[in-house]
Design an enzyme around this catalytic site. Structure first.
Site, mmCIF file in Angstrom:
data_model
loop_
_atom_site.group_PDB
_atom_site.id
_atom_site.type_symbol
_atom_site.label_atom_id
_atom_site.label_comp_id
_atom_site.label_asym_id
_atom_site.label_seq_id
_atom_site.Cartn_x
_atom_site.Cartn_y
_atom_site.Cartn_z
ATOM 1 N N HIS A 62 0.838 -1.209 0.000
ATOM 2 C CA HIS A 62 0.000 0.000 0.000
ATOM 3 C C HIS A 62 0.874 1.261 0.000
ATOM 4 O O HIS A 62 0.587 2.227 -0.702
ATOM 5 C CB HIS A 62 -0.882 0.052 1.259
ATOM 6 C CG HIS A 62 -1.916 -1.028 1.359
ATOM 7 N ND1 HIS A 62 -2.029 -1.848 2.455
ATOM 8 C CD2 HIS A 62 -2.891 -1.414 0.502
ATOM 9 C CE1 HIS A 62 -3.041 -2.688 2.281
ATOM 10 N NE2 HIS A 62 -3.572 -2.458 1.096
ATOM 11 N N LYS B 276 -17.106 -6.601 6.790
ATOM 12 C CA LYS B 276 -15.798 -7.267 6.646
ATOM 13 C C LYS B 276 -15.161 -7.370 8.028
ATOM 14 O O LYS B 276 -14.923 -6.348 8.688
ATOM 15 C CB LYS B 276 -14.913 -6.441 5.698
ATOM 16 C CG LYS B 276 -13.670 -7.170 5.207
ATOM 17 C CD LYS B 276 -13.013 -6.436 4.043
ATOM 18 C CE LYS B 276 -11.692 -7.089 3.654
ATOM 19 N NZ LYS B 276 -11.032 -6.426 2.519
ATOM 20 N N SER C 34 -3.397 -8.080 2.888
ATOM 21 C CA SER C 34 -3.451 -7.980 4.347
ATOM 22 C C SER C 34 -3.843 -9.336 4.936
ATOM 23 O O SER C 34 -3.287 -9.764 5.955
ATOM 24 C CB SER C 34 -4.444 -6.900 4.768
ATOM 25 O OG SER C 34 -4.030 -5.653 4.264
ATOM 26 N N ARG D 58 -2.843 -5.765 -8.540
ATOM 27 C CA ARG D 58 -1.834 -6.799 -8.274
ATOM 28 C C ARG D 58 -1.900 -7.853 -9.370
ATOM 29 O O ARG D 58 -1.831 -7.528 -10.532
ATOM 30 C CB ARG D 58 -2.048 -7.390 -6.876
ATOM 31 C CG ARG D 58 -1.753 -6.384 -5.759
ATOM 32 C CD ARG D 58 -2.255 -6.861 -4.442
ATOM 33 N NE ARG D 58 -3.689 -7.119 -4.533
ATOM 34 C CZ ARG D 58 -4.402 -7.792 -3.663
ATOM 35 N NH1 ARG D 58 -3.819 -8.290 -2.613
ATOM 36 N NH2 ARG D 58 -5.690 -7.951 -3.826
#
Ligand code: COA
Length: 160
Positions: free
Chosen positions: A18, A42, A129, A91
Site C-alpha cells: 500500500h 468485513k 493484508s 496486483r
C-alpha cells in the site's frame, strides 16, 4: 487546481505494498487521501482507530498524504473531498475483474471521478493484508512485508 486522489481500502493493516502505491501516486497527484471504508460486513483484526494510527505512523514524514474514513458510496465521498480520482493498486490478474467492475460502476455513478490504477510493485504482487495476517497468526515472519510499527502491532495482537 489541485489534483486530489482518494486511495480507498480496508488497510487492515497497511502493508508495504500500500505504501508503495501511495508514494508512487504522489508523483501524479498533489494530495492523496487514504480513506478506510467503514465496513461492518468485513471482519477486521484491527479497529478503525488502530488502522488509522498505523497508517499515520507508517507514513509520517511523507508530504501530501492524509488519512480519513468514509462510508456510503466512494464517488460521493470523493466529490465531498473535491477529489477527481480514485487511486487503486492492481496486483495479479485475479484483481482485474473485480477492479474493472468497480471502476465501471463508479464511472456510471459519477463521470467526474476517474479511476487510476498503478501496477503494484513486483515484490508485493502476491501480498494482501489477509495473507500476511494468516502467516503471522501462526508465527510466520512478515517483517519485510509491513512497516516496523505494524509488525509490532501484529505480534502483540497474536500474543508473541
Ligand atoms: N499491496 C498489498 N495488498 C494490497 C494492495 C497492495 N498494493 N492493494 C490491495 N491490497 C489488498 C488489501 O490488503 C486487501 O486485502 P484483504 O482483502 O486481505 O484485506 C485486498 O487487497 C482488497 O483491497 P482493499 O483495498 O482493502 O479493497 P476492498 O475490496 O476491501 O475495498 C473499496 C474496496 C473500499 C474501494 C470498495 O469496497 C468501495 O469503494 N466501497 C464503497 C461502496 C462503493 O462505493 N462501492 C462502489 C460501487 S461498486
Amino acid at each position: 487546481m489541485q489534483r486530489i486522489a482518494i486511495y480507498p481500502g480496508s488497510f487492515d493493516p497497511v502493508t508495504n505494498g500500500h505504501i508503495d502505491i501511495a508514494k508512487r501516486g504522489l508523483k501524479l497527484f498533489d494530495r492523496i487521501i487514504i480513506a478506510i471504508l467503514l465496513n461492518p460486513g468485513k471482519q477486521s483484526l484491527f479497529t478503525v482507530e488502530e488502522r488509522l494510527e498505523m497508517l499515520d505512523e507508517s507514513m509520517s514524514g511523507i508530504e501530501g498524504v492524509e488519512f480519513d474514513t468514509f462510508d456510503g458510496l466512494l464517488v460521493d465521498y470523493a466529490q465531498k473531498r473535491k477529489a477527481n480520482a480514485v487511486l487503486r493498486g492492481m496486483r495479479a490478474v485475479s484483481d482485474f475483474e473485480y477492479e474493472f467492475q468497480m471502476a465501471l460502476m463508479n464511472r456510471k455513478l459519477n463521470r467526474e471521478v476517474e479511476t487510476v490504477f498503478l501496477m503494484t510493485g513486483l515484490r508485493w504482487i502476491f501480498t494482501s493484508s489477509s495473507i500476511i495476517k494468516e502467516a503471522a497468526r501462526f508465527g510466520g515472519d512478515v517483517s519485510d512485508m509491513v512497516p516496523p510499527g505494524v509488525n509490532r502491532q501484529i505480534k502483540t495482537r497474536f500474543g508473541y
